[in-house]
Design a protein around this motif. Sequence first.
Motif, short mmCIF file in Angstrom:
data_model
loop_
_atom_site.label_atom_id
_atom_site.label_comp_id
_atom_site.label_asym_id
_atom_site.label_seq_id
_atom_site.Cartn_x
_atom_site.Cartn_y
_atom_site.Cartn_z
N CYS A 351 44.76 39.28 40.88
CA CYS A 351 44.51 37.92 41.38
C CYS A 351 43.44 37.94 42.48
O CYS A 351 43.64 38.54 43.54
CB CYS A 351 45.80 37.34 41.95
N ALA A 352 42.34 37.28 42.22
CA ALA A 352 41.24 37.28 43.19
C ALA A 352 41.62 36.54 44.47
O ALA A 352 41.05 36.77 45.52
CB ALA A 352 39.98 36.66 42.57
N GLY A 353 42.59 35.66 44.36
CA GLY A 353 42.99 34.88 45.53
C GLY A 353 44.20 35.43 46.26
O GLY A 353 44.83 34.70 47.05
N SER A 354 44.53 36.70 46.03
CA SER A 354 45.79 37.21 46.60
C SER A 354 45.81 37.17 48.12
O SER A 354 46.84 36.90 48.73
CB SER A 354 46.09 38.62 46.08
N ASN A 355 44.67 37.42 48.77
CA ASN A 355 44.66 37.36 50.24
C ASN A 355 44.96 35.95 50.72
O ASN A 355 45.70 35.73 51.68
CB ASN A 355 43.29 37.80 50.79
N LEU A 356 44.39 34.97 50.03
CA LEU A 356 44.61 33.56 50.39
C LEU A 356 46.07 33.16 50.14
O LEU A 356 46.70 32.49 50.96
CB LEU A 356 43.66 32.67 49.59
N ALA A 357 46.60 33.60 48.99
CA ALA A 357 47.98 33.25 48.64
C ALA A 357 48.95 33.81 49.67
O ALA A 357 49.86 33.12 50.13
CB ALA A 357 48.32 33.80 47.26
#
Lengths: 405, 68
Positions: A351-357
Amino acid sequence: MSDKEPVRDFATDWDHTDPRWVADPYPIWDDLRRRCPVAHTERYGGGWFPTTHEAVSRIANDTEHFTSRTVVIGNGRPLEDAPPAPIGVAPPISSDPPFHQIARRLILPAFAPGPVNALEPMIRDLCRRLLDGLVGHEEIDAGAEFAQFIPPAVIIRMLGFPERDEDLFREFVHVVLEGIDQPVEQRIEQFAPIEEYFAVQIEDHRAHPRDDLTSYLLNVEVGGQKLAPEHVFGTMILILVAGIDTTWSAIGASLWHLATHPEDLARLAGEPDLMATAVEEFLRFYAPVSMARLVKEDVDYLGCAMKRDDWILLGFPAANRDPAAFPDADRFVIDRRENRHLAFGLGIHRCAGSNLARLELRVALEEFLARYPRFELANPADVTWAPGQVRGPRHLPLRLASLEG
Amino acid sequence: MTVRVSIDVDRCQGHGRCFSLAPALFTFDDLGNGVVLDDGIVNEAQCDAAYLAVANCPEHAVSLEESP
C-alpha cells in the motif's frame, strides 16, 4: 445480492458478499484455513481464496502467474473498455511489471514519511473539530459521524479539490467499492459522474496549476513526456478509492474493538505509550483490505487447477490470523512486540499510502480517547459492516454517557 | 564482536517499520524505503530496537549481521 443463492459451503462456493462473511468472516476463514487452505468458487466467473500466510505471501510476490490488471472482484472480467495494460485502470495498483515500477515511483514521494508527517497537525485539527461538533451527545455514530469524515478530508486536501466536495467523495467511494455485485453495464453507468467530476477538476488544475497532487500528476514527466490522460485519471481514482474507506474502516474497526473490549480500552486510554503496538495490532487483527489478482494462464498452483482469468482474493486479513505465522493469532494482544502483519499487503504492491493510513489511524484514536476514555456499543445489533473487499463498520453507535458516571 | 543492521534493498518495499521502531539505526529515502544510518553498528542500548526492526519487517528485509 439478495436474489443470490445462499452459500452452501465456503470451501467450494465462497462469496465475500455473503451476509455471514460480511458480519463475521473470521470463523469462516479459520475453518477454511484448516480444511483447504485455498477455497474455490464458481461465482464471479470463478475464483480462489488462499487463507494461509504462506499462500497469500507466495501469490502476492508472484507477478509471473498473477496479474493486477483488476484488483476488485466483480461480475465481469477486466472491463473490455478499460485502458489496456500496462497502465491499467488505476496505476500503479492495476499495473504489472515493468510499467508498475515507473508508475509507483511517481507517487511514492508524495506518500513518503516526510510529506505525510507534515500533515499531522492538519489531521489532528480535523479530528478535534469533528469531536467538537459532537459535544453534548450521549450517543454518537463513530462510523458515520467521525471515522468516515477523516480520510476524505485528507485526500481532498492532498489532491487540491474543493473542500466542500467531501460528501460527494464518499459517495464516489461507495459506488466504486460497494457496487461490485451489479451488472457491468450498470457499473459503467455509475462511474460516469465520477469521470465527469474528475475531468472538471483536472481542467481547473490545468488552467490554474498549484502545489498539490493533481498538479503534480499533470506536470510530472517520465522520459521527457507527461503522463497519458488515462494515467493521470487512473491514479487519481486510485487515490480516491484506496485512500478513503480503507482508513475509515481501520479507524472504525479499532473503535469497535475498544468499545467491545473494556480492558483494552482502559489500558490504551491509561497508557498512551501503548499506541504504537496497539495501532499495529489493530491493523493485524482488523486489516480492512483484501486485494484481488487474476490468473494469467492456466496453471496448477498450490494444488489448485487455476484457469486463466480466475480471480484470486488475496486475503491479507485472513493471513493475519494464521496461527502458523502469529502466536496466539486469534487473540488481540495490545502490546504485541513482533508483528509482521500484512495489512498493507506484501511485495511490489505494498500500500503506497501506508504511512498516511497509520498516521490517520493513530491521530484519530489519540484524539478520540483523549475526549472519550470510556465508551461502549449503544446497541450491538445496530453495527453494520461494509461488504466487499474493504471491511469496516459503517454504523458504529457508541454510548459515551458512562463517561460522566 | 560487532553487530550491524542491514537492509536487503531487493526485498524492502517501504513498509517503514524499521525507521519507526529504531530511528537511531534507520532512516528513509525519498520513496520511503528504509536506509541504514551511518555504519549500522548496533550499540548495547540499541539492541532491543534493532531486534524489533528485524522482527517487524513484513518483507524480512532487515537483518542483523555479526562480525568479529
